[in-house]
Design a protein around this motif. Structure first.
Motif, PDB file in Angstrom:
ATOM      1  N   VAL A 362       0.930  -0.976  -0.049  1.00 32.54           N
ATOM      2  CA  VAL A 362      -0.045   0.007  -0.013  1.00 32.54           C
ATOM      3  C   VAL A 362       0.915   1.306   0.080  1.00 32.54           C
ATOM      4  N   ASP A 363       2.167   1.091   0.626  1.00 35.06           N
ATOM      5  CA  ASP A 363       3.047   2.275   0.864  1.00 35.06           C
ATOM      6  C   ASP A 363       3.740   2.628  -0.582  1.00 35.06           C
ATOM      7  N   ILE A 364       3.585   1.846  -1.393  1.00 37.71           N
ATOM      8  CA  ILE A 364       4.050   2.123  -2.777  1.00 37.71           C
ATOM      9  C   ILE A 364       3.309   2.960  -3.515  1.00 37.71           C
ATOM     10  N   ASN A 371      -3.359   7.548  -4.073  1.00 35.51           N
ATOM     11  CA  ASN A 371      -3.402   8.129  -2.800  1.00 35.51           C
ATOM     12  C   ASN A 371      -3.432   6.857  -1.617  1.00 35.51           C
ATOM     13  N   PRO A 372      -2.269   6.617  -0.954  1.00 38.68           N
ATOM     14  CA  PRO A 372      -2.233   5.477   0.070  1.00 38.68           C
ATOM     15  C   PRO A 372      -3.240   5.273   0.919  1.00 38.68           C
ATOM     16  N   ASP A 373      -3.544   6.327   1.663  1.00 42.44           N
ATOM     17  CA  ASP A 373      -4.889   6.231   2.498  1.00 42.44           C
ATOM     18  C   ASP A 373      -6.180   5.723   1.647  1.00 42.44           C
ATOM     19  N   ALA A 420       3.245  -8.200  -0.384  1.00 48.20           N
ATOM     20  CA  ALA A 420       2.144  -8.255  -1.091  1.00 48.20           C
ATOM     21  C   ALA A 420       1.869  -9.510  -1.598  1.00 48.20           C
ATOM     22  N   ARG A 421       0.476  -9.695  -1.569  1.00 43.33           N
ATOM     23  CA  ARG A 421      -0.388 -10.774  -1.991  1.00 43.33           C
ATOM     24  C   ARG A 421       0.040 -10.733  -3.795  1.00 43.33           C
TER      25      ARG A 421
END
Length: 725
Positions: A362-364, A371-373, A420-421
């Motif tokens: 998610v932080d990538i 937008n990561p959020d 990551a899945r």
């Protein structure tokens, strides 16, 4: 004639005796001389020294009695000549020795700023009462024995070119402000303004009353303030916690808190002097909702993040602010390293070496414009937008071109693992450079599924429209590992895949850049094996799949001789050039294309058997929809027509006639693998006999076997690819 002695009168004889007797008495009582008298030069020197001392004493006495008030105008003229500034004391003035130290009193005193400054006065105060050590001052050391100042205002400002400042009273290069040593003080109502155009910083401070006695401060030096860094307003408060260290030339404990742009910054540590950061030993903690907010304060553009917290040591050396031992977290990922910010011309310069042990997928997201959020909260739904009723996947966050012009940078960033899945990525290694609005990611490398991706991306923001060059290369990678998260098992799969993407486009978002791109995409599949079930599903040879399913041979490996999935991209439209996969029993070809402009898909895949197949699905299978929502037409109109013919024949004639409608006589031409493995275009493809292939199209989006589009197909694809309705 001479009288005889006896004839001399008695009176005269007595007088003579009387005169002689005293003289004889003096001569008998005078002590003998014991030393030499001072020579005339020494007597002159003595008299001069005594005269000077007397004059000094007289001057001191006059000054002491008059308090030196008559020196006001000479003082103003003298200080003005020395500082090249206008100096005024409209109120009471005193300047005298009391008794040795200089006692100075001035009411309403002002010292002007240079003409270029934004405020008229460098200094002004309602009242100053101070005593200055005389002898250290002679040798250039400013030591204030006592300072009583009321409502003082100090204005410190650098010139726009950063060469001079308001507190250096000369035309030479400005020096950092150094506060004189103050032994005892009572300072009330003091304010300070600091302006640095080079840093685009302006700050106003207000100090609480400061008191000190017997060379000891009675309390910490506390202050509050507000300011603006570039366009970002901020507030601050803090204190010199150990001001008594100042009076002993010790180190000063600083406690500072700043709030700006949803960011809180805490600074604690020691300074060599109250206003000197050089050589400081400081600890900095920063926390906030988005690290991009923190860097935006100094005009630097970085990718957005989820909430973060960072800690670092800070010191300043010359023009460099050095953050060492940096560590912390952003989102669900860690980060550590060092960073240096240099205030140099013509632009700010940032050098950093950072590392992450574990990076959450998610932080990538912000690194590619999401937008990561939102991604953390909504998953795929956050990256897919509806544009004119169609789903859009490519990010459209604009590149902050103006911010890139504010600084240069070099960055080396490594990531050990990515959580990551279905994305087997690790060992990311990025070298980033920014030089005068030219941004390079070269190389950007990482391991993926036991393969290795290396890329060089060049983003040129020097042009009026941002131009981006992409060159992304995938080394041979096991397909079983690469596709393990998509239902493919490594067992029985020995095939590999390698790829290269070379494109260039204009636009300041990823979507705009790809929408105008030209170049080529090539995915090469060397010889190897694959699960029978998956190969047959990919080939869509329904006859072979059903036969193997009934024979319970779903895991029997099928040999891939060679394969190429390639597209030529022209102005954002990618045309199959070619899609050609040669297996042990089939030849798969695909024609058509897709659009980066509106992310639509429109191509067809066809499998021809090399041998007899009872149930053959030679009819093209369509791939349509959009990147975010692809669709597959497994049962094409041609296949339905053949099914209808087969059913009709079975009803009217015999079951054998119905079966014959699905028979593939197996006339597919085997592929010469040389051009395939070199990633050659459709025009260069050959059969094993060396003849040009006539079934792979001509690098256009036409889906027909001959590579030509009909008028209706052109109209339909124009609507799909260009978004023209």
């Amino acid at each position: 004639m001479d009288l005889p002695p006896e004839t001399v009168p008695a009176e005269e004889s007595a007088g003579a005796d009387a005169e002689e007797r005293p003289v004889a008495s003096e001569s008998a009582t005078e002590p003998p001389s014991t030393g030499r008298r001072l020579s005339k030069p020494w007597r002159i020197a003595r008299n001069i020294v005594l005269g000077i001392i007397g004059t000094i004493f007289l001057a001191w006495l006059i000054l002491y009695i008059t308090k030196g008030r008559f020196l006001k105008h000479p003082f103003e003229r003298t200080v003005a000549a020395m500082t090249h500034r206008a100096v005024k004391v409209p109120g009471d003035f005193q300047l005298y020795f009391d008794p040795i130290n200089i006692h100075f009193v001035a009411e309403g005193m002002t010292i002007s700023n240079p003409a270029w400054a934004s405020k008229p006065h460098l200094f002004e105060a309602k009242r100053i009462d101070t005593r200055i050590a005389t002898f250290p001052l002679i040798f250039g050391n400013r030591r204030v024995r006592w300072l009583d100042m009321l409502d003082g205002a100090i204005d410190l400002e650098w010139s726009k070119d950063g060469r001079t400042n308001t507190w250096t009273f000369s035309e030479k290069k400005g020096k950092p402000f150094e506060m004189p040593l103050i032994r005892r003080a009572s300072v009330a109502g003091t304010t300070l303004r600091y302006v640095d155009p080079k840093l685009k910083l302006s700050v106003d401070l207000a100090f609480q009353t400061i008191k000190a006695s017997d060379t000891r401060f009675e309390n910490s030096i506390q202050f509050t303030g507000k300011g603006v860094e570039r366009t970002t307003p901020f507030t601050l408060y803090g204190a010199m916690v150990t001001p008594n260290a100042t009076v002993t030339n010790g180190r000063n404990q600083l406690d500072l808190h700043i709030k700006a742009a949803r960011t809180a910054i805490d600074v604690a540590g020691t300074l060599d002097a109250p206003t000197r950061i050089d050589g400081a030993d400081l600890k900095v903690t920063a926390r906030g909702a988005n690290i991009a907010d923190l860097f935006s304060i100094i005009g630097v553009a970085v990718p957005e993040t989820r909430s973060y917290r960072l800690q670092s040591a800070l010191t300043k050396t010359g023009d460099e602010y050095r953050f060492t031992g940096l560590h912390g977290r952003f989102g669900d990922s860690d980060i550590a390293g060092k960073l240096t910010v240099a205030i140099v011309e013509p632009r700010l310069k940032i050098d950093a070496a950072l590392a992450t042990r574990s990076l959450d997928i998610v932080d990538i997201a912000p690194f590619i414009g999401y937008n990561p959020d939102a991604v953390a909260a909504k998953g795929k739904g956050a990256v897919v937008k509806q544009i004119n009723g169609t789903p859009r996947l490519l990010p459209d966050a604009p590149l902050r071109v103006e911010a890139l012009r504010n600084f240069d940078a070099t960055l080396h960033y490594t990531v050990r693992t990515v959580r990551a899945r279905n994305l087997p990525v690790s060992n990311i290694d990025l070298t980033l450079g920014l030089d005068n609005s030219l941004l390079t990611l070269s190389p950007l490398a990482f391991d993926m599924a036991r393969g290795h991706v290396t890329s060089d991306i060049r983003i040129n923001a020097r042009r009026p429209v941002v131009h981006t060059d992409y060159d992304i290369r995938l080394s041979p990678t096991p397909m079983g590992v690469l596709l393990a998260g998509y239902g493919v098992d490594e067992a029985g799969t020995s095939g590999t895949v390698k790829a290269r993407i070379q494109m260039a486009g204009d636009g300041n978002t990823v979507h705009e850049s790809l929408s105008t791109a030209n170049g080529r995409i090539a995915i090469i599949i060397p010889a190897g094996s694959f699960w029978t079930r998956n190969v047959q599903l990919a080939e869509l040879d329904i006859g072979t799949f059903i036969q193997k399913m009934f024979q319970h041979k779903l895991k029997e490996p099928v040999r891939i001789n060679c394969g190429l999935i390639a597209f030529t991209v022209r102005n954002g439209i990618a045309a199959a050039d070619p899609i050609l996969i040669d297996t042990q029993k089939n030849v798969i070809v695909g024609r058509g294309g897709f659009s980066f402009r509106n992310e639509s898909l429109d191509f067809a895949v066809r499998a021809d058997a090399k041998k007899f197949s009872l149930f053959s699905a030679q009819s093209p299978v369509g791939v349509n929809g959009y990147f975010a929502k692809p669709g597959i037409s497994v049962i094409s109109p041609e296949l339905l027509t053949r099914a209808g013919i087969g059913i009709g024949a079975a009803v009217i004639a015999s079951p054998i006639a119905g079966i014959l409608a699905f028979v593939d006589i197996g006339d597919a031409k085997a592929t010469q693998c040389g051009p395939v493995l070199s990633g050659a275009t459709a025009m260069a493809q050959r059969t094993t006999g060396g003849k040009p292939r006539d079934d792979v199209g001509h690098g256009t989006t036409a889906k027909a076997k001959n590579g030509k589009t009909t008028r209706g197909e052109r109209t339909e694809q124009r609507k799909k690819f260009l978004g023209v309705f």
